[in-house]
Enzyme design. Structure first.
Site, short mmCIF file in Angstrom:
data_model
loop_
_atom_site.label_atom_id
_atom_site.label_comp_id
_atom_site.label_asym_id
_atom_site.label_seq_id
_atom_site.Cartn_x
_atom_site.Cartn_y
_atom_site.Cartn_z
N ARG A 141 0.70 -1.18 -0.06
CA ARG A 141 0.05 0.06 -0.09
C ARG A 141 1.04 1.37 -0.01
NH1 ARG A 141 -4.96 1.71 3.64
NH2 ARG A 141 -5.96 0.25 2.02
N HIS A 163 -7.67 0.62 -6.13
CA HIS A 163 -7.87 -0.13 -5.03
C HIS A 163 -8.61 -1.27 -5.57
CE1 HIS A 163 -7.84 -1.03 -0.62
NE2 HIS A 163 -8.60 -0.17 -0.38
N GLN A 213 -10.40 -3.68 -2.67
CA GLN A 213 -11.60 -3.48 -2.18
C GLN A 213 -12.71 -3.81 -3.19
OE1 GLN A 213 -12.19 -1.85 0.77
NE2 GLN A 213 -14.28 -2.22 0.27
N ASP A 240 -17.22 7.53 -1.15
CA ASP A 240 -15.77 7.31 -0.54
C ASP A 240 -15.59 8.63 -0.10
OD1 ASP A 240 -13.50 6.65 0.47
OD2 ASP A 240 -12.46 6.68 -1.63
N CYS A 270 -16.14 2.05 1.26
CA CYS A 270 -15.14 1.35 1.53
C CYS A 270 -14.69 1.34 2.95
CB CYS A 270 -14.22 1.57 0.49
SG CYS A 270 -13.50 3.26 0.63
N ARG A 289 -13.63 -8.14 2.53
CA ARG A 289 -11.88 -7.94 2.39
C ARG A 289 -11.19 -9.38 2.51
NH1 ARG A 289 -9.77 -3.01 2.20
NH2 ARG A 289 -7.94 -3.89 1.49
N1 NVA Z 1 -10.02 6.97 -1.23
C1 NVA Z 1 -9.40 6.64 0.02
C2 NVA Z 1 -9.68 5.08 0.18
C3 NVA Z 1 -9.42 4.45 1.58
C4 NVA Z 1 -9.40 3.08 1.80
C5 NVA Z 1 -7.95 6.96 0.36
O1 NVA Z 1 -7.19 6.61 -0.81
O2 NVA Z 1 -7.41 7.52 1.05
N1 CP Z 2 -11.09 0.24 2.87
C1 CP Z 2 -9.71 0.39 3.46
O1 CP Z 2 -8.89 -0.23 2.59
O2 CP Z 2 -9.40 0.52 4.71
P1 CP Z 2 -8.06 0.69 5.42
O3 CP Z 2 -7.55 1.86 5.02
O4 CP Z 2 -8.43 0.49 6.97
O5 CP Z 2 -7.32 -0.59 4.93
#
Ligand code: NVA
Ligand code: CP
Length: 305
Positions: free
Chosen positions: A102, A129, A132, A224, A264, A292
């Site tokens: 990540r 992502h 997800q 989101d 998400c 997940r």
């Molecule tokens: N769009 C959000 C998703 C978090 C799971 C981010 O990238 O922070």
């Molecule tokens: N939805 C998701 O990826 O959550 P986290 O950022 O908590 O891993």
């Protein structure tokens, strides 16, 4: 399939196989049937951004598959001090059976996958992502009994979630409508790729600035955060611009009367969604979070098994 970087890279059949395996592993887990498919294998998990769901579901999932998850915070490994992705890949492939990452730049994940001879799983970049969305498709299927022919409406920021949802919907033949403010549209290259995938599947992609247009007849309503990780400096400006895109009771009522609400997570109640919707009867947010685990076990079993 060596890696899972983007759902765009997968065939419709490969996506369907992952969903089917995720459903099977879920059923086995609930019936107490062990499935040590990755016995003795190790997954390295690199995080340069925070996480609750991703970290816990990958760690637990790997353990349930009989393997070992190794958490690698970028604060602690030399990557965070400037060691190259190339050298990191070449070293980690000597120890590990797979890498989950990540991070911010999507190009870093592409480079890691290119350099490492072991599978690489994208657990969120600024662009995509995919894990997800596999969980989300599994969840929609469980609630609706099908995917093909459904319509998903995504209301909000043209971000990593919007991108992966477009790719995912196209692969399973779901119509997808995305409503974003004019200056927060989806990435042009992702949109062009998605359009090709929609053409191939026969499903319909609609891009609009009008949330009411997008939500018409939607079976799945998705939103989101307006402020993704890394955009904290833009928070006040974004919260002002995105207010007309809030999924509240009035807007949600314009979807199909049996629509499910998805997010998400993490969610910011009172901003992208109101409490009455996210905590209402039609919300399936915790099913998505649970899935997940099952969907990612399918990914790990497929790539590392
Ligand atoms: N769009 C959000 C998703 C978090 C799971 C981010 O990238 O922070
Ligand atoms: N939805 C998701 O990826 O959550 P986290 O950022 O908590 O891993």
């Amino acid at each position: 399939m060596k890696d899972l970087i983007s759902l765009h890279d997968l065939t419709a059949n490969e996506v369907q196989d992952l969903l089917n395996l995720g459903l099977k592993l879920k059923k086995e887990l609930k019936s107490g049937i062990p499935h040590p498919i990755l016995k003795g294998k190790t997954l390295g998990m690199i995080f340069t951004k925070s996480s609750t769901r991703t970290r816990v579901s990958f760690e637990v999932g790997m353990t349930q598959l009989g393997g070992y998850p190794l958490f690698l915070s970028s604060n602690d490994i030399q990557l965070g001090r400037g060691e190259t992705i190339h050298d990191t890949a070449k070293v980690l492939e000597r120890y590990l059976d797979g890498i989950m990452i990540r991070t911010y730049a999507h190009s870093d994940v592409l480079e890691l996958a290119e350099e490492a001879d072991i599978p690489v799983i994208n657990a969120l970049t600024d662009l995509l992502h995919p894990c997800q969305v596999l969980a989300d498709l599994m969840t929609a299927y469980e609630h609706k009994g099908k995917l093909k022919g459904l319509k998903l409406a995504y209301i909000g920021d043209g971000n990593n979630m919007a991108h992966s949802l477009m790719y995912g919907c196209a692969k399973v033949g779901m119509d997808c409508a995305i409503a974003t403010p004019a200056n927060y549209r989806c990435d042009a290259e992702v949109t062009a790729n998605a359009k090709e995938d929609f053409k191939a599947s026969g499903a319909v992609l609609t891009l609009t600035e009008d949330p009411e247009e997008a939500i018409q007849n939607a079976d799945v309503v998705y939103t989101d955060t307006w402020v993704s990780m890394g955009q904290e400096a833009e928070k006040a400006e974004r919260q002002k611009i995105f207010m007309p895109y809030q999924v509240n009771k009035e807007l949600f009522a314009k979807a199909d009367s049996e629509a499910i609400f998805m997010h998400c997570l993490p969610a910011y109640r009172g901003f992208e969604v109101t409490e009455d919707v996210i905590d209402g009867k039609q919300s399936v947010i915790f099913d998505e979070a649970e899935n997940r685990l099952h969907a990612q076990k399918a990914v790990m079993a497929t790539l590392m098994g």
